[in-house]
Design a protein around this motif. Sequence first.
Motif, PDB file in Angstrom:
ATOM      1  N   VAL A 283      -7.824  -5.218   5.194  1.00 18.23           N
ATOM      2  CA  VAL A 283      -6.652  -4.368   5.006  1.00 18.23           C
ATOM      3  C   VAL A 283      -5.821  -4.836   3.806  1.00 18.23           C
ATOM      4  CG1 VAL A 283      -5.046  -5.648   6.497  1.00 18.23           C
ATOM      5  CG2 VAL A 283      -4.816  -3.191   6.261  1.00 18.23           C
ATOM      6  N   ALA A 284      -5.920  -6.120   3.446  1.00 20.42           N
ATOM      7  CA  ALA A 284      -5.222  -6.611   2.253  1.00 20.42           C
ATOM      8  C   ALA A 284      -5.843  -6.004   0.991  1.00 20.42           C
ATOM      9  CB  ALA A 284      -5.272  -8.131   2.201  1.00 20.42           C
ATOM     10  N   VAL A 285      -7.163  -5.837   0.994  1.00 27.02           N
ATOM     11  CA  VAL A 285      -7.833  -5.166  -0.133  1.00 27.02           C
ATOM     12  C   VAL A 285      -7.363  -3.720  -0.218  1.00 27.02           C
ATOM     13  CG1 VAL A 285     -10.069  -4.519  -1.125  1.00 27.02           C
ATOM     14  CG2 VAL A 285      -9.832  -6.670   0.151  1.00 27.02           C
ATOM     15  N   LEU A 286      -7.293  -3.062   0.938  1.00 26.94           N
ATOM     16  CA  LEU A 286      -6.808  -1.679   0.989  1.00 26.94           C
ATOM     17  C   LEU A 286      -5.396  -1.582   0.412  1.00 26.94           C
ATOM     18  CD1 LEU A 286      -7.011   1.283   2.046  1.00 26.94           C
ATOM     19  CD2 LEU A 286      -6.131   0.427   4.222  1.00 26.94           C
ATOM     20  N   GLY A 287      -4.502  -2.505   0.808  1.00 25.56           N
ATOM     21  CA  GLY A 287      -3.127  -2.449   0.335  1.00 25.56           C
ATOM     22  C   GLY A 287      -3.001  -2.745  -1.139  1.00 25.56           C
ATOM     23  N   GLU A 288      -3.809  -3.675  -1.652  1.00 24.02           N
ATOM     24  CA  GLU A 288      -3.717  -4.035  -3.064  1.00 24.02           C
ATOM     25  C   GLU A 288      -4.241  -2.909  -3.962  1.00 24.02           C
ATOM     26  OE1 GLU A 288      -4.789  -7.767  -6.024  1.00 24.02           O
ATOM     27  OE2 GLU A 288      -6.148  -7.310  -4.352  1.00 24.02           O
ATOM     28  N   GLU A 289      -5.333  -2.277  -3.584  1.00 23.68           N
ATOM     29  CA  GLU A 289      -5.973  -1.294  -4.465  1.00 23.68           C
ATOM     30  C   GLU A 289      -5.453   0.131  -4.264  1.00 23.68           C
ATOM     31  OE1 GLU A 289     -10.199  -1.681  -4.228  1.00 23.68           O
ATOM     32  OE2 GLU A 289     -10.187  -3.684  -5.112  1.00 23.68           O
ATOM     33  N   PHE A 290      -4.971   0.448  -3.044  1.00 19.98           N
ATOM     34  CA  PHE A 290      -4.507   1.811  -2.781  1.00 19.98           C
ATOM     35  C   PHE A 290      -3.025   1.867  -2.431  1.00 19.98           C
ATOM     36  CE2 PHE A 290      -9.054   1.799  -1.977  1.00 19.98           C
ATOM     37  CZ  PHE A 290      -9.477   2.929  -2.651  1.00 19.98           C
ATOM     38  N   GLY A 291      -2.373   0.710  -2.385  1.00 16.86           N
ATOM     39  CA  GLY A 291      -0.935   0.666  -2.215  1.00 16.86           C
ATOM     40  C   GLY A 291      -0.459   1.072  -0.829  1.00 16.86           C
ATOM     41  N   LEU A 292       0.849   1.200  -0.726  1.00 17.54           N
ATOM     42  CA  LEU A 292       1.474   1.600   0.533  1.00 17.54           C
ATOM     43  C   LEU A 292       0.971   2.978   0.960  1.00 17.54           C
ATOM     44  CD1 LEU A 292       3.568   1.116   2.771  1.00 17.54           C
ATOM     45  CD2 LEU A 292       5.285   2.160   1.260  1.00 17.54           C
ATOM     46  N   ALA A 293       0.774   3.865   0.001  1.00 20.12           N
ATOM     47  CA  ALA A 293       0.312   5.214   0.327  1.00 20.12           C
ATOM     48  C   ALA A 293      -1.059   5.172   0.994  1.00 20.12           C
ATOM     49  CB  ALA A 293       0.259   6.070  -0.940  1.00 20.12           C
ATOM     50  N   GLY A 294      -1.966   4.356   0.461  1.00 17.58           N
ATOM     51  CA  GLY A 294      -3.300   4.251   1.050  1.00 17.58           C
ATOM     52  C   GLY A 294      -3.269   3.650   2.441  1.00 17.58           C
ATOM     53  N   MET A 295      -2.439   2.610   2.623  1.00 17.70           N
ATOM     54  CA  MET A 295      -2.326   1.996   3.932  1.00 17.70           C
ATOM     55  C   MET A 295      -1.747   2.965   4.953  1.00 17.70           C
ATOM     56  SD  MET A 295      -1.106  -1.936   3.212  1.00 17.70           S
ATOM     57  CE  MET A 295      -1.234  -2.306   4.961  1.00 17.70           C
ATOM     58  N   LEU A 296      -0.723   3.716   4.555  1.00 18.22           N
ATOM     59  CA  LEU A 296      -0.126   4.684   5.475  1.00 18.22           C
ATOM     60  C   LEU A 296      -1.118   5.780   5.837  1.00 18.22           C
ATOM     61  CD1 LEU A 296       3.515   5.089   4.102  1.00 18.22           C
ATOM     62  CD2 LEU A 296       2.771   3.925   6.181  1.00 18.22           C
ATOM     63  N   ALA A 297      -1.933   6.206   4.870  1.00 13.33           N
ATOM     64  CA  ALA A 297      -2.923   7.243   5.151  1.00 13.33           C
ATOM     65  C   ALA A 297      -3.916   6.777   6.217  1.00 13.33           C
ATOM     66  CB  ALA A 297      -3.662   7.629   3.870  1.00 13.33           C
ATOM     67  N   VAL A 298      -4.376   5.531   6.091  1.00 12.98           N
ATOM     68  CA  VAL A 298      -5.320   4.998   7.081  1.00 12.98           C
ATOM     69  C   VAL A 298      -4.637   4.810   8.434  1.00 12.98           C
ATOM     70  CG1 VAL A 298      -6.735   2.991   7.673  1.00 12.98           C
ATOM     71  CG2 VAL A 298      -6.798   3.919   5.355  1.00 12.98           C
ATOM     72  N   LEU A 299      -3.393   4.332   8.420  1.00 14.26           N
ATOM     73  CA  LEU A 299      -2.669   4.145   9.680  1.00 14.26           C
ATOM     74  C   LEU A 299      -2.400   5.479  10.375  1.00 14.26           C
ATOM     75  CD1 LEU A 299      -0.112   1.339   8.719  1.00 14.26           C
ATOM     76  CD2 LEU A 299      -2.186   1.128  10.099  1.00 14.26           C
ATOM     77  N   VAL A 300      -2.108   6.524   9.608  1.00  8.64           N
ATOM     78  CA  VAL A 300      -1.928   7.858  10.197  1.00  8.64           C
ATOM     79  C   VAL A 300      -3.245   8.330  10.816  1.00  8.64           C
ATOM     80  CG1 VAL A 300      -1.540  10.299   9.647  1.00  8.64           C
ATOM     81  CG2 VAL A 300       0.021   8.545   8.769  1.00  8.64           C
ATOM     82  N   LEU A 301      -4.359   8.046  10.159  1.00  8.93           N
ATOM     83  CA  LEU A 301      -5.661   8.418  10.708  1.00  8.93           C
ATOM     84  C   LEU A 301      -5.914   7.695  12.024  1.00  8.93           C
ATOM     85  CD1 LEU A 301      -8.296   9.968  10.423  1.00  8.93           C
ATOM     86  CD2 LEU A 301      -9.157   8.126   8.954  1.00  8.93           C
ATOM     87  N   TYR A 302      -5.579   6.412  12.066  1.00 10.09           N
ATOM     88  CA  TYR A 302      -5.694   5.670  13.329  1.00 10.09           C
ATOM     89  C   TYR A 302      -4.807   6.296  14.403  1.00 10.09           C
ATOM     90  CZ  TYR A 302      -8.396   1.674  11.569  1.00 10.09           C
ATOM     91  OH  TYR A 302      -9.387   0.868  11.074  1.00 10.09           O
ATOM     92  N   LEU A 303      -3.588   6.664  14.030  1.00  9.95           N
ATOM     93  CA  LEU A 303      -2.660   7.263  14.986  1.00  9.95           C
ATOM     94  C   LEU A 303      -3.210   8.574  15.539  1.00  9.95           C
ATOM     95  CD1 LEU A 303       0.105   7.267  16.373  1.00  9.95           C
ATOM     96  CD2 LEU A 303       1.034   8.421  14.345  1.00  9.95           C
ATOM     97  N   LEU A 304      -3.831   9.383  14.674  1.00 12.59           N
ATOM     98  CA  LEU A 304      -4.415  10.642  15.129  1.00 12.59           C
ATOM     99  C   LEU A 304      -5.586  10.397  16.085  1.00 12.59           C
ATOM    100  CD1 LEU A 304      -4.366  12.667  11.773  1.00 12.59           C
ATOM    101  CD2 LEU A 304      -2.885  12.990  13.773  1.00 12.59           C
ATOM    102  N   ILE A 305      -6.410   9.392  15.777  1.00 13.22           N
ATOM    103  CA  ILE A 305      -7.534   9.059  16.656  1.00 13.22           C
ATOM    104  C   ILE A 305      -7.024   8.610  18.019  1.00 13.22           C
ATOM    105  CG2 ILE A 305      -9.402   7.400  17.018  1.00 13.22           C
ATOM    106  CD1 ILE A 305      -9.873   7.455  13.979  1.00 13.22           C
ATOM    107  N   ILE A 306      -6.006   7.752  18.021  1.00 15.11           N
ATOM    108  CA  ILE A 306      -5.447   7.253  19.283  1.00 15.11           C
ATOM    109  C   ILE A 306      -4.807   8.388  20.070  1.00 15.11           C
ATOM    110  CG2 ILE A 306      -3.673   5.750  20.262  1.00 15.11           C
ATOM    111  CD1 ILE A 306      -4.252   3.876  17.818  1.00 15.11           C
ATOM    112  N   SER A 307      -4.085   9.274  19.380  1.00 21.28           N
ATOM    113  CA  SER A 307      -3.448  10.404  20.056  1.00 21.28           C
ATOM    114  C   SER A 307      -4.486  11.331  20.679  1.00 21.28           C
ATOM    115  CB  SER A 307      -2.576  11.187  19.065  1.00 21.28           C
ATOM    116  OG  SER A 307      -1.561  10.373  18.526  1.00 21.28           O
TER     117      SER A 307
END
Length: 386
Positions: A283-307
């Motif tokens: 996830v540190a690689v994700l944050g460094e290369e895709f920034g906060l926007a990329g991390m939030l996009a993946v976290l939203v995807l996780y949230l949708l899967i959990i929901s």
Amino acid sequence: MALIDLTRALRGHPVRPPQSGIARRRTVWERTHLDPWLLAMLLVLMLAGLVVLYSASGQRLEAVVAQGIRFGVALVVMLLLAQLSPSTLLRWALPAYAVGLLMLVAVELVGDMGMGAQRWLVIPGVIRFQPSEMMKLAMPLMVAAYLSRRELPPRVKDLAVCALLIGAPVALIAKQPDLGTSLLVATAAVFVVLLAGLSWRFIAVLAGLVAAALPVLWMNLHNYQRQRVLTFLDPNSDPLGSGWNIIQSTTAIGSGGLFGKGWLQGTQSQLEFLPERHTDFIVAVLGEEFGLAGMLAVLVLYLLIISRGLWLAAGAQDTFGRLLAGSIVLTFFIYVFVNVGMVSGILPVVGVPLPLVSYGGTSSVTLLAGFGILMAIHAHRRLLPR
């Protein structure tokens, strides 16, 4: 058709029942028992994981291919488990738990060593796997099967039995040592117990007992496990040793800014400052290369899967299905929470991979197997007569 039926009725012949709504053609999703929304989101997550893994692995295409093959195997396992009925899962609960427990004992006796831990069983020329991963499903399966046959909320006697069921495999896993996996296995089972309807007063008492036992737990931790906790409290106390991982991971995430440095352009990861960048710290690689926007996009995807998973679990029509399905989804949430928390410095490092993004085969199979069971429970609800 109506005229033919009327003629047959006038002649005294039986009339065929209307076909609409009874013999309609089932969709591919109904035939395979898969949930299309959940499957689509899981596939998107796995695709994103492969993109990040290519960068995190040092642009090694063979690592991406190997992970893709593992995903394929995991999807097949998910499809197969989705065909099972809850009654079949209920019958398999005790055998699965017993086999998992025996394999953990085998690990203790003849397990293969790796990175200072004895966690693997090896079938020469065939496979090398971690039996502890199997217990992530076998444990909640067994506890849900036990409680579903008892009066709920569970009584003290039933809770004592659950404690024994949980304690034996968790102790064996912790002894390997593998604190992260042992906590996840215990958490999966505890979620079943909580979903069975414990009162808040009883939960408060249990929390107090756990807090009182913390000093005993601390004294029985391995030295490296104690150091992880101390490093969590003050990473800069040993910046070139035990604090290196967390310092480099938070540096990588912070340097990504809002939109990141770009795919394959991360300095901390590409210059190999970041350890375990393709597994626990991906996830540190994700944050460094895709920034906060990329991390939030993946976290939203996780949230949708959990929901979506919780929505499917809520539709289960028996106690066993509700307990098991709810535990599977909530354990998936814990995976995400713990990994992101430890990489960002708000939790101690315990060696938990980011679900379906970190490199690894056994965990991917276990996670998708759990979602297969979840879909099986939901499909059974759909197939029951209304």
